[in-house]
Design an enzyme around this catalytic site. Structure first.
Site, PDB file in Angstrom:
ATOM      1  N   SER A  13      12.604  97.741  59.639  1.00 26.87           N
ATOM      2  CA  SER A  13      12.694  96.350  59.195  1.00 26.87           C
ATOM      3  C   SER A  13      11.344  95.642  59.164  1.00 26.87           C
ATOM      4  O   SER A  13      11.222  94.563  58.594  1.00 26.87           O
ATOM      5  CB  SER A  13      13.656  95.564  60.096  1.00 26.87           C
ATOM      6  OG  SER A  13      13.067  95.293  61.343  1.00 26.87           O
TER       7      SER A  13
ATOM      8  N   LYS B 192      10.389  90.782  65.192  1.00 30.56           N
ATOM      9  CA  LYS B 192      10.500  89.956  63.986  1.00 30.56           C
ATOM     10  C   LYS B 192       9.310  89.005  63.887  1.00 30.56           C
ATOM     11  O   LYS B 192       8.600  88.757  64.869  1.00 30.56           O
ATOM     12  CB  LYS B 192      11.786  89.130  64.012  1.00 30.56           C
ATOM     13  CG  LYS B 192      13.070  89.951  63.942  1.00 30.56           C
ATOM     14  CD  LYS B 192      13.245  90.605  62.586  1.00 30.56           C
ATOM     15  CE  LYS B 192      14.555  91.367  62.493  1.00 30.56           C
ATOM     16  NZ  LYS B 192      14.533  92.603  63.294  1.00 30.56           N
TER      17      LYS B 192
END
Length: 313
Positions: free
Chosen positions: A228, A267
């Protein structure tokens, strides 16, 4: 007659050099606390060998100064005394210089194993007897040098030879080894899922090093599982270095974050001015961003770089 007794001189110098107790000084000199106590009380005369051990750990006072204060030159004419003090001090300076250069060369053995034989030969072990010392460690090689009690001319030659060996290496190598002594290893903890997942338990898999010793060192590292964050150059299997922190340093910083007390992820944290919500953004269009409020998330680390192993175990 001396203005200050040898015991008083040693006591004052010991305290000036930061050794508050005789026990502290005994630990570094190898002279027992009981012997130091008798010397400082002027009830026992220190031997020349004891003065050598003591002088190596006292700044601004030399072996020659201590020998003179201990009356070892008593009865010698002033010119001869001056010569002997200078000779002893030169001898001590050479010993300290050679032992320091031996330390440097011994560090360099990790990049040039041939140095071991050269150093053993330098401390007067011929090729015929090298087999007896091929496993000699750092302390044993330095002991061989001290045990041989070389004369001044031989010590000067050894000093020159050691200096020539050191000059073959970049000065940055010694700087690296010296800094490496001060650097704490970084714990590699579990694994982090950069997709839908996770900093599992905080079991330490192993200890690793951060490659740039002059930079601020990270607190821990996590192994990435998932893709990701691939558009930020962070891919599956990478090791991410993190600094512990409870909040970000700037808008858009990459963080290891836990949402609602559940499993953590890696993230990019962003926000808009005036908004009460924060965005946890992946760096892969296949994954969706997540909107959270401050009380829903816990930041457990700030991104400090990453490493991609070229070879698997």
């Amino acid at each position: 007659m001396n203005e200050i007794k040898i015991g008083d001189l040693i006591k004052d110098a010991r305290i000036t050099n930061g050794y508050k107790t005789k026990k502290e000084f005994a630990d570094v000199t190898g002279v027992s606390p009981a012997t130091l106590s008798r010397i400082e009380n002027n009830t026992q005369a220190p031997t020349p060998e004891t003065l050598i051990k003591i002088s190596k750990h006292l700044n601004n006072i030399t072996y020659g100064d201590l020998m003179k204060a201990a009356n070892y030159f008593e009865g010698i004419d002033p010119e001869h005394e001056k010569f002997l003090v200078g000779l002893l001090n030169e001898n001590e300076e050479l010993d300290n210089k050679i032992l320091d250069m031996l330390d440097t060369c011994l560090m360099f053995m990790s990049v040039d194993s041939s140095l071991h034989k050269k150093l053993v030969n330098l401390v007067n072990v011929s090729d015929d007897y090298y087999d007896l010392y091929e496993d000699a460690d750092n302390a044993e090689i330095k002991y061989l040098y001290i045990q041989n009690d070389f004369d001044i001319d031989t010590k000067k030659r050894i000093s020159d030879d050691l200096n020539n060996l050191i000059l073959k290496f970049s000065p940055k190598l010694k700087e690296y080894f010296n800094k490496n002594r001060e650097i704490k290893p970084v714990p590699l903890i579990g694994s982090i899922c950069a997709g839908n997942g996770l900093i599992p338990n905080e079991d330490i898999e192993e200890y690793i090093n951060f490659p740039f010793l002059n930079n601020q060192q990270p607190d821990y590292a996590l192994r990435v599982r998932g893709d990701s964050m691939k558009n930020a150059g962070i891919e599956h299997g990478d090791v991410v270095f993190l600094r512990k922190a409870s909040w970000v340093e700037f808008n858009g910083q990459i963080v290891a974050v836990i949402v609602n007390g559940e499993e953590g992820s890696l993230k990019r944290l962003t926000w808009s001015e005036g908004s009460a919500q924060f965005t946890l953004k992946p760096e892969n269009d296949s994954y969706q961003s997540v909107e959270v409020s401050p009380n829903e998330m816990t930041i457990c680390g700030l991104y400090a770089g990453h490493y991609r192993p070229a070879f698997s175990k």
